[in-house]
Design a protein around this motif. Structure first.
Motif, PDB file in Angstrom:
ATOM      1  N   PHE A 232       0.839  -1.199   0.000  1.00 36.60           N
ATOM      2  CA  PHE A 232       0.000   0.000   0.000  1.00 36.60           C
ATOM      3  C   PHE A 232       0.875   1.251   0.000  1.00 36.60           C
ATOM      4  N   TYR A 233       1.852   1.275   0.901  1.00 34.67           N
ATOM      5  CA  TYR A 233       2.755   2.419   1.045  1.00 34.67           C
ATOM      6  C   TYR A 233       3.599   2.610  -0.215  1.00 34.67           C
ATOM      7  N   THR A 234       4.134   1.520  -0.732  1.00 34.93           N
ATOM      8  CA  THR A 234       4.981   1.588  -1.925  1.00 34.93           C
ATOM      9  C   THR A 234       4.210   2.180  -3.099  1.00 34.93           C
ATOM     10  N   GLU A 235       2.992   1.689  -3.310  1.00 36.27           N
ATOM     11  CA  GLU A 235       2.194   2.208  -4.428  1.00 36.27           C
ATOM     12  C   GLU A 235       1.869   3.682  -4.254  1.00 36.27           C
ATOM     13  N   LEU A 236       1.532   4.090  -3.039  1.00 33.76           N
ATOM     14  CA  LEU A 236       1.131   5.478  -2.792  1.00 33.76           C
ATOM     15  C   LEU A 236       2.305   6.446  -2.795  1.00 33.76           C
ATOM     16  N   VAL A 237       3.381   6.051  -2.145  1.00 33.13           N
ATOM     17  CA  VAL A 237       4.457   7.004  -1.883  1.00 33.13           C
ATOM     18  C   VAL A 237       5.629   6.851  -2.853  1.00 33.13           C
ATOM     19  N   GLU A 238       6.013   5.610  -3.137  1.00 32.43           N
ATOM     20  CA  GLU A 238       7.217   5.415  -3.934  1.00 32.43           C
ATOM     21  C   GLU A 238       6.941   5.308  -5.430  1.00 32.43           C
ATOM     22  N   GLU A 239       5.709   4.921  -5.801  1.00 45.23           N
ATOM     23  CA  GLU A 239       5.426   4.721  -7.214  1.00 45.23           C
ATOM     24  C   GLU A 239       4.456   5.756  -7.777  1.00 45.23           C
TER      25      GLU A 239
ATOM     26  N   THR B  92      -9.437   7.742  11.190  1.00 52.89           N
ATOM     27  CA  THR B  92     -10.015   6.427  11.441  1.00 52.89           C
ATOM     28  C   THR B  92      -9.031   5.595  12.258  1.00 52.89           C
ATOM     29  N   ASP B  93      -9.577   4.737  13.120  1.00 55.13           N
ATOM     30  CA  ASP B  93      -8.721   3.791  13.836  1.00 55.13           C
ATOM     31  C   ASP B  93      -8.866   2.401  13.206  1.00 55.13           C
ATOM     32  N   LYS B  94      -9.467   2.375  12.028  1.00 54.06           N
ATOM     33  CA  LYS B  94      -9.662   1.106  11.315  1.00 54.06           C
ATOM     34  C   LYS B  94      -8.871   1.066  10.004  1.00 54.06           C
ATOM     35  N   GLY B  95      -7.689   1.654  10.031  1.00 49.65           N
ATOM     36  CA  GLY B  95      -6.866   1.708   8.821  1.00 49.65           C
ATOM     37  C   GLY B  95      -6.573   0.329   8.251  1.00 49.65           C
ATOM     38  N   ARG B  96      -6.301  -0.618   9.119  1.00 50.38           N
ATOM     39  CA  ARG B  96      -5.982  -1.978   8.672  1.00 50.38           C
ATOM     40  C   ARG B  96      -7.151  -2.601   7.910  1.00 50.38           C
ATOM     41  N   LYS B  97      -8.339  -2.499   8.487  1.00 46.72           N
ATOM     42  CA  LYS B  97      -9.537  -3.057   7.844  1.00 46.72           C
ATOM     43  C   LYS B  97      -9.824  -2.333   6.529  1.00 46.72           C
ATOM     44  N   GLN B  98      -9.694  -1.002   6.520  1.00 44.28           N
ATOM     45  CA  GLN B  98      -9.979  -0.233   5.305  1.00 44.28           C
ATOM     46  C   GLN B  98      -9.018  -0.593   4.175  1.00 44.28           C
ATOM     47  N   ILE B  99      -7.736  -0.765   4.495  1.00 49.25           N
ATOM     48  CA  ILE B  99      -6.765  -1.146   3.469  1.00 49.25           C
ATOM     49  C   ILE B  99      -7.102  -2.538   2.931  1.00 49.25           C
TER      50      ILE B  99
ATOM     51  N   ALA C 118      -8.071   2.929  -2.568  1.00 50.60           N
ATOM     52  CA  ALA C 118      -9.215   3.848  -2.578  1.00 50.60           C
ATOM     53  C   ALA C 118      -9.421   4.528  -1.228  1.00 50.60           C
ATOM     54  N   CYS C 119      -9.034   3.875  -0.144  1.00 48.57           N
ATOM     55  CA  CYS C 119      -9.276   4.476   1.173  1.00 48.57           C
ATOM     56  C   CYS C 119      -8.416   5.712   1.399  1.00 48.57           C
ATOM     57  N   PHE C 120      -7.282   5.823   0.684  1.00 49.66           N
ATOM     58  CA  PHE C 120      -6.418   6.987   0.900  1.00 49.66           C
ATOM     59  C   PHE C 120      -7.126   8.285   0.526  1.00 49.66           C
ATOM     60  N   ARG C 121      -7.878   8.268  -0.560  1.00 47.79           N
ATOM     61  CA  ARG C 121      -8.603   9.474  -0.986  1.00 47.79           C
ATOM     62  C   ARG C 121      -9.546   9.943   0.134  1.00 47.79           C
ATOM     63  N   THR C 122     -10.228   9.029   0.784  1.00 54.51           N
ATOM     64  CA  THR C 122     -11.133   9.361   1.890  1.00 54.51           C
ATOM     65  C   THR C 122     -10.354   9.997   3.037  1.00 54.51           C
TER      66      THR C 122
END
Length: 156
Positions: A51-58, A126-133, A139-143
């Protein structure tokens, strides 16, 4: 103003100290409470890495997102090994920093893994980042970004 880690020092993957004011400014921050001894943590960490790689590094420009790992490992050595072997190229609160106890109380952490997504001031998105990912992927990043009320350069 990056309040949640203000006055603290964070580490990067190379073991260098990083100023949170600079590293977290104008970003959505994921505080990742995790530990190497925890099977669900070891299961989720690679998903978070992708998730992080796609959002931040790519992404061009990189998404306004940063993760800070707060360890629940049993020793500095355990934390360092887990951080280096399994984690993405994000930041960590030093194992010896007792601020982790304050963070666990503030965000009501009773079990790991827990990914709490916060605004710069530390307010919870949100404290449900794990579930949302797991459920929604990128898609959850936009929210989160919309909720963060920060200047946006993210095109995704």
């Amino acid at each position: 103003m990056v309040e949640v880690f203000s006055g603290r020092t964070l580490l990067n993957k190379d073991g260098d100290f990083v100023d949170p004011e600079e590293a977290l400014r104008n970003k959505v921050v994921g505080i990742y409470f995790s530990a190497g001894w925890c099977p669900p943590c070891r299961d989720f960490t690679p998903i978070l890495c992708d998730f992080y790689t796609e959002l931040v590094e790519e992404s061009e420009p990189p998404a306004q997102f940063e993760i800070v790992f707060v360890s629940s490992d049993k020793s500095t050595d355990d934390m360092v090994e887990y951080y280096h072997d399994m984690h993405g190229d994000w930041l960590a609160l030093p194992f010896t920093d007792d601020y982790k106890h304050e963070l666990k109380q503030r965000y009501k952490i009773t079990a790991v893994p827990k990914l709490v997504i916060v605004k710069e001031n530390g307010d919870v998105i949100t404290d449900k980042g794990r579930k949302q990912i797991r459920d929604r992927g990128l898609a959850c990043f936009r929210t989160w970004l919309d909720a963060a009320e920060i200047f946006q350069n993210f095109k995704g």
